[in-house]
Design an enzyme around this catalytic site. Structure first.
Site, PDB file in Angstrom:
ATOM      1  N   VAL A 160     -11.464   4.899   3.242  1.00  0.00           N
ATOM      2  CA  VAL A 160     -12.693   4.197   3.627  1.00  0.00           C
ATOM      3  C   VAL A 160     -13.852   4.638   2.745  1.00  0.00           C
ATOM      4  O   VAL A 160     -14.673   3.818   2.312  1.00  0.00           O
ATOM      5  CB  VAL A 160     -13.006   4.439   5.118  1.00  0.00           C
ATOM      6  CG1 VAL A 160     -14.452   4.056   5.443  1.00  0.00           C
ATOM      7  CG2 VAL A 160     -12.046   3.627   5.990  1.00  0.00           C
ATOM      8  N   SER A 204     -11.604  -0.038   4.148  1.00  0.00           N
ATOM      9  CA  SER A 204     -11.550   0.475   2.778  1.00  0.00           C
ATOM     10  C   SER A 204     -12.046  -0.587   1.807  1.00  0.00           C
ATOM     11  O   SER A 204     -12.237  -1.751   2.170  1.00  0.00           O
ATOM     12  CB  SER A 204     -10.122   0.901   2.417  1.00  0.00           C
ATOM     13  OG  SER A 204      -9.246  -0.218   2.473  1.00  0.00           O
ATOM     14  N   CYS A 242       0.804  -1.229   0.000  1.00  0.00           N
ATOM     15  CA  CYS A 242       0.000   0.000   0.000  1.00  0.00           C
ATOM     16  C   CYS A 242       0.835   1.276   0.000  1.00  0.00           C
ATOM     17  O   CYS A 242       0.328   2.340  -0.331  1.00  0.00           O
ATOM     18  CB  CYS A 242      -0.946   0.011   1.197  1.00  0.00           C
ATOM     19  SG  CYS A 242      -2.086  -1.379   1.225  1.00  0.00           S
ATOM     20  N   CYS A 269       0.537   2.834   6.015  1.00  0.00           N
ATOM     21  CA  CYS A 269       1.037   1.523   6.428  1.00  0.00           C
ATOM     22  C   CYS A 269       1.091   0.592   5.221  1.00  0.00           C
ATOM     23  O   CYS A 269       0.441   0.834   4.209  1.00  0.00           O
ATOM     24  CB  CYS A 269       0.145   0.924   7.515  1.00  0.00           C
ATOM     25  SG  CYS A 269      -1.595   0.782   7.071  1.00  0.00           S
TER      26      CYS A 269
END
Length: 420
Positions: free
Chosen positions: A374, A277, A119, A406
């Protein structure tokens, strides 16, 4: 000339040469170039199997790269190299970033590298490009990220089974969403963080609702439109469909949020489809260059790169890794958390942001002020670049912004920029 005079002359010459050559080695140190951002754009974010699903990641990347160069107002020949984050590469063909830059009309001589830090890939691309520019290896670069989760294939083992059926695996799950060390979904890691940080289901649901509310308001006010380049979707025998807006944030029914079942833990689970998400498609790109190149090209910079840092923790604790990267980047920047006007912490799960706010003790009203992954969506190779680009457009002159994201495997990347 007397022997004494000759000796004196030789001594002076030796001292001169020593000063000229030896002192240079010890008294000077190379300075790094200042790196500036001159444009930052992204495509709209499409829902899984939604409006952008017919376009591969490389095409979305081409659109973002071309959009960023057009916004910068520079010839494509000035771009010396391109880095793009891309996680789920199976089936995309060789060298995805090379495909993307050629599709954007860059010269055949332009080198390309694809970055995979899960990510954090899009942000890491910006960091690596900044390093190259700081060191003088290049003077103008494009960096960003791209992903089409809608087009990720299934796989099967090459060996033929001796008996019985063939097992298919979804590469979204296998390569994008599974903790390979604990053999479970990233959502289980999020549940572990919720438990360890004492963050309730209700808090996560409230955060998710706030994210959707902020994203809706940001679109209605035109805040998000200024960072988006339209995407044309070819149609058979019909005019192209032009996608100009994020798709995901409209797909919510707040009355159902508290009623959804937990996805990863059946007993006392807190992570749901609403407060996590989603799977998405999209791309983002930024044009970065040295300050000298900006002056040479008569380009007005939007922001400058101040510092960046990575951190790593246990794989299961990946949601809290930004809390370890942030102190490192603040130290590198020589500033305090109180100096940060705008925070972007990627919303892989609602609990990620809540846990990092708690650990860093930062003002939640300065975090993700226009919503996040999200509600907007999380094309995993794109998101790190998206949140940096979002800060570029929404900081005020002189303000510092800090973005942290992260990544699977127990890592995080963070970056500080300052608006001009």
């Amino acid at each position: 000339m007397t022997s004494r005079a000759l000796y004196s002359t030789r001594s002076q010459l030796c001292r001169h040469l020593a000063h000229k050559y030896l002192s240079r080695s010890y008294s000077t140190r190379p300075s790094l170039n200042e790196v500036v951002i001159v444009s930052a754009v992204r495509t709209p974010i499409g829902s899984f199997k939604g409006s952008l699903s017919t376009l591969p990641a490389t095409k979305l990347g081409s659109i973002a790269i071309k959009g960023a160069i057009d916004k910068a107002g520079i010839p494509v020949e000035e771009v010396k190299e391109v880095y793009m984050g891309n996680v789920l590469q199976a089936g995309e063909g060789q060298a995805p970033t090379r495909q993307a830059l050629l599709g954007a009309g860059l010269p055949l001589s332009t080198p390309a590298t694809t970055i995979n830090k899960v990510c954090a890939s899009g942000m890491k691309s910006i960091m690596l490009a900044s390093q190259s520019l700081m060191c003088g290896h290049q003077d103008v670069m494009v960096a960003g990220g791209m992903e089409s989760m809608s087009q990720v294939p299934y796989i099967m083992a090459r060996e033929a089974p001796p008996y019985g059926g063939v097992k298919m695996e979804d590469l979204i799950v296998k390569d994008g969403l599974t903790d390979v060390y604990n053999k479970f979904h990233m959502g289980n890691c999020a549940e572990n963080t919720a438990k360890n940080s004492s963050i309730s289901r209700e808090e996560q649901d409230a955060f998710a609702i706030k994210s959707y509310t902020l994203s809706k308001a940001a679109w209605e006010s035109g805040i998000l439109a200024k960072e988006v380049v339209p995407v044309s979707i070819p149609q058979r025998g019909k005019p192209d469909v032009v996608v100009k807006e994020d798709e995901e944030y409209r797909k919510v029914d707040f009355s159902k949020v508290p009623k959804l079942k937990a996805v990863f833990l059946k007993e006392n689970g807190t992570v749901t489809a609403a407060n996590a998400s989603t799977l998405n498609d999209g791309a983002a790109a930024l044009v970065l260059m040295t300050a000298d190149a900006a002056q040479r090209l008569n380009v007005t910079p939007l922001a400058k790169i101040v510092a960046f840092a990575d951190a790593a923790v246990a794989p299961i604790d990946f949601p809290i890794a930004p809390a370890f990267a942030v102190p490192k980047v603040l130290k590198a920047a020589g500033i305090k958390k109180e100096d940060i006007a705008m925070w972007e912490i990627n919303e892989a799960f609602s609990v990620v942001v809540l846990a990092n706010i708690k650990m860093l003790d930062i003002d939640p009203d300065r975090v993700n002020i226009n919503g996040g992954a999200v509600s907007l969506g999380h094309p995993i190779g794109m998101s790190g670049a998206r949140i940096v680009g979002h800060m570029v457009h929404n900081l005020k002159s002189g303000q510092y912004g800090l973005a942290g994201i992260c990544n699977g495997g127990g890592g995080a990347s963070s970056i500080v920029i300052q608006k001009f």
